[in-house]
Design an enzyme around this catalytic site. Structure first.
Site, PDB file in Angstrom:
ATOM      1  N   ASN A   8      -9.869   2.235  -1.935  1.00  0.00           N
ATOM      2  CA  ASN A   8      -9.002   1.244  -2.310  1.00  0.00           C
ATOM      3  C   ASN A   8      -7.704   2.154  -2.359  1.00  0.00           C
ATOM      4  O   ASN A   8      -6.800   2.366  -3.140  1.00  0.00           O
ATOM      5  CB  ASN A   8      -9.227   1.021  -3.823  1.00  0.00           C
ATOM      6  N   HIS A  13      -2.661   7.916  -1.529  1.00  0.00           N
ATOM      7  CA  HIS A  13      -3.633   8.157  -0.416  1.00  0.00           C
ATOM      8  C   HIS A  13      -2.847   8.425   0.725  1.00  0.00           C
ATOM      9  O   HIS A  13      -2.865   9.405   1.449  1.00  0.00           O
ATOM     10  CB  HIS A  13      -4.678   7.185  -0.227  1.00  0.00           C
ATOM     11  N   GLN A  59      -9.188  18.716 -10.909  1.00  0.00           N
ATOM     12  CA  GLN A  59      -9.972  18.710  -9.519  1.00  0.00           C
ATOM     13  C   GLN A  59      -9.449  19.622  -8.510  1.00  0.00           C
ATOM     14  O   GLN A  59     -10.147  20.361  -7.970  1.00  0.00           O
ATOM     15  CB  GLN A  59      -9.909  17.205  -9.284  1.00  0.00           C
TER      16      GLN A  59
HETATM   17  P1  AMP Z   1      -9.328   9.142  -5.332  1.00  0.00           P
HETATM   18  O1  AMP Z   1      -9.579   8.059  -4.117  1.00  0.00           O
HETATM   19  O2  AMP Z   1      -8.566   8.701  -6.484  1.00  0.00           O
HETATM   20  O3  AMP Z   1     -10.385  10.107  -5.239  1.00  0.00           O
HETATM   21  O4  AMP Z   1      -8.228   9.969  -4.501  1.00  0.00           O
HETATM   22  C1  AMP Z   1      -8.243  10.763  -3.549  1.00  0.00           C
HETATM   23  C2  AMP Z   1      -7.106  11.686  -3.294  1.00  0.00           C
HETATM   24  O5  AMP Z   1      -5.842  10.965  -3.368  1.00  0.00           O
HETATM   25  C3  AMP Z   1      -7.333  12.838  -4.443  1.00  0.00           C
HETATM   26  O6  AMP Z   1      -7.062  14.065  -3.713  1.00  0.00           O
HETATM   27  C4  AMP Z   1      -6.353  12.124  -5.230  1.00  0.00           C
HETATM   28  O7  AMP Z   1      -5.764  13.302  -6.341  1.00  0.00           O
HETATM   29  C5  AMP Z   1      -5.369  11.597  -4.445  1.00  0.00           C
HETATM   30  N1  AMP Z   1      -4.385  10.766  -5.342  1.00  0.00           N
HETATM   31  C6  AMP Z   1      -4.855   9.655  -5.940  1.00  0.00           C
HETATM   32  N2  AMP Z   1      -3.789   9.054  -6.489  1.00  0.00           N
HETATM   33  C7  AMP Z   1      -2.673   9.782  -6.134  1.00  0.00           C
HETATM   34  C8  AMP Z   1      -1.170   9.732  -6.269  1.00  0.00           C
HETATM   35  N3  AMP Z   1      -0.799   8.763  -7.079  1.00  0.00           N
HETATM   36  N4  AMP Z   1      -0.518  10.572  -5.792  1.00  0.00           N
HETATM   37  C9  AMP Z   1      -0.786  11.581  -5.041  1.00  0.00           C
HETATM   38  N5  AMP Z   1      -1.857  11.801  -4.713  1.00  0.00           N
HETATM   39  C10 AMP Z   1      -3.108  10.816  -5.357  1.00  0.00           C
END
Ligand code: AMP
Length: 259
Positions: free
Chosen positions: A38, A43, A159
Site C-alpha cells: 500500500n 515509501h 523499529q
Molecule cells: P510499512 O510498509 O509501513 O512497514 O513501511 C515500510 C517502511 O517505510 C518502513 O521503514 C517505514 O518506517 C517507512 N515509512 C512508512 N511511512 C513513512 C513515512 N511517512 N515517511 C518515511 N518513511 C515511512
C-alpha cells in the site's frame, strides 16, 4: 534516472529470487526497502534513495502476519498490489519480491529473533510480540535479499533502532539508512492506515503532529489531544524524540518528532 519506467521484475518464489540474486554481479550494490505494501510517498522517498545510491534496488511487499498482534488489523490492512507495482514501475525499481507467507514461515515460526530491552517499551508495551515478528521477518528478508544497504523510515523510529541493534548484535554486513518522515501538507505523517480514517477524523488528524511539535509539556499535549477526540495510548520521550500512539476513529496512529 536509471531504469526509469522499465517494468520491475516481480518475483514470488523464494528459489527464483535466490537464483536471480546469485546471478547479480558481486561488485555491484543492492539497496533494499522492505514494506507491507500500500505504497505512498513515504515509501517512495526510501525507494528513491535505494534506487539512486545502488546498482540495483529491491522492494519487498509482504504483509507479515507475525507482527500483527491484532488479527483484525491484519485482515483490514490495505492491500493494493497492482497500484504498488505501478508506483514501483514509475520509480524505476528493479525487483519486487512478493513472497508467500507459507514460504517465509516454512519453519512455522518456530525460530524467532528476541530482543529483551527496547522491544518492551513504547510500541512493544502495547503490541506484545510485535517486534519479535518485525525482527524475525527482517532477518529472513536480509538473508534472502543480501542487501548492501537497507532503508528504514524514522516514522517507525523504535523499529529503526531495533533493526540497527540487530544488525550490530549479529555482525551483519548491511548499512542501515534512516530516512526522515514524509508528511502530508497538514503535517500528518503518511501511513497506510490513514486510508482507514473517516473524513471527519482525517480533518483533525493533523493535530497529532501539531501538538507533538508544540513544545508544550506532556501533560498539556495529552490534554489537548484528548480534548480534540484522540485517545492517547502513550506519549513519551525517548532518545531525544517525543513518541505517541493514539486512536482516532478506532484507527491507531503513531508518530514521533525530534525534541
Ligand atoms: P510499512 O510498509 O509501513 O512497514 O513501511 C515500510 C517502511 O517505510 C518502513 O521503514 C517505514 O518506517 C517507512 N515509512 C512508512 N511511512 C513513512 C513515512 N511517512 N515517511 C518515511 N518513511 C515511512
Amino acid at each position: 534516472m536509471k531504469n526509469s519506467r522499465l517494468k520491475p521484475r516481480v518475483i514470488t518464489a523464494i528459489k527464483s529470487w535466490q537464483r536471480l540474486r546469485s546471478s547479480l554481479p558481486s561488485n555491484q550494490t543492492v539497496g533494499f526497502v522492505p514494506t507491507l505494501g500500500n505504497l505512498h510517498q513515504g515509501h517512495a522517498s526510501l525507494l528513491r534513495k535505494a534506487r539512486d545510491n545502488n546498482d540495483f534496488c529491491v522492494l519487498s511487499i509482504f504483509v507479515n502476519p507475525t507482527q500483527f498482534n491484532d488479527p483484525n488489523d491484519y485482515l483490514l490492512y490495505p492491500k493494493t498490489i497492482e497500484q504498488d507495482i505501478r508506483i514501483a514501475m514509475d520509480l524505476g525499481i528493479d525487483y519486487i519480491f512478493l513472497p508467500e507467507s507459507k514460504a517465509m514461515y516454512a519453519d512455522e515460526y518456530n525460530y524467532k529473533v528476541q530482543e529483551n530491552n527496547i522491544s518492551q517499551i513504547l510500541e512493544g508495551k502495547y503490541r506484545p510480540q510485535h517486534f519479535e515478528g518485525v525482527l524475525t521477518i527482517v532477518l529472513k528478508l536480509f538473508s534472502l535479499i543480501k542487501p548492501h544497504r537497507a532503508y528504514f523510515g524514522e516514522k517507525d523510529f523504535q523499529q529503526l533502532s531495533l533493526i540497527q541493534g540487530m544488525v550490530e548484535a549479529f555482525f551483519m554486513d548491511i548499512e542501515i539508512i534512516p530516512c526522515q518522515t514524509i508528511r502530508h501538507q497538514s503535517g500528518l505523517a503518511m501511513s497506510s492506515r490513514n486510508s482507514r480514517l473517516s473524513q471527519t477524523a482525517l480533518a483533525k488528524s493533523y493535530l497529532l503532529a501539531k501538538y507533538l511539535s508544540s513544545g508544550k509539556s506532556l501533560f498539556e499535549i495529552k490534554a489537548a489531544l484528548e480534548r480534540a477526540g484522540f485517545q492517547v495510548e502513550y506519549l513519551e520521550k525517548w532518545k531525544s524524540r517525543l513518541h505517541a500512539a493514539v486512536y482516532l476513529d478506532n484507527v491507531r496512529l503513531i508518530d514521533n518528532v525530534l525534541l
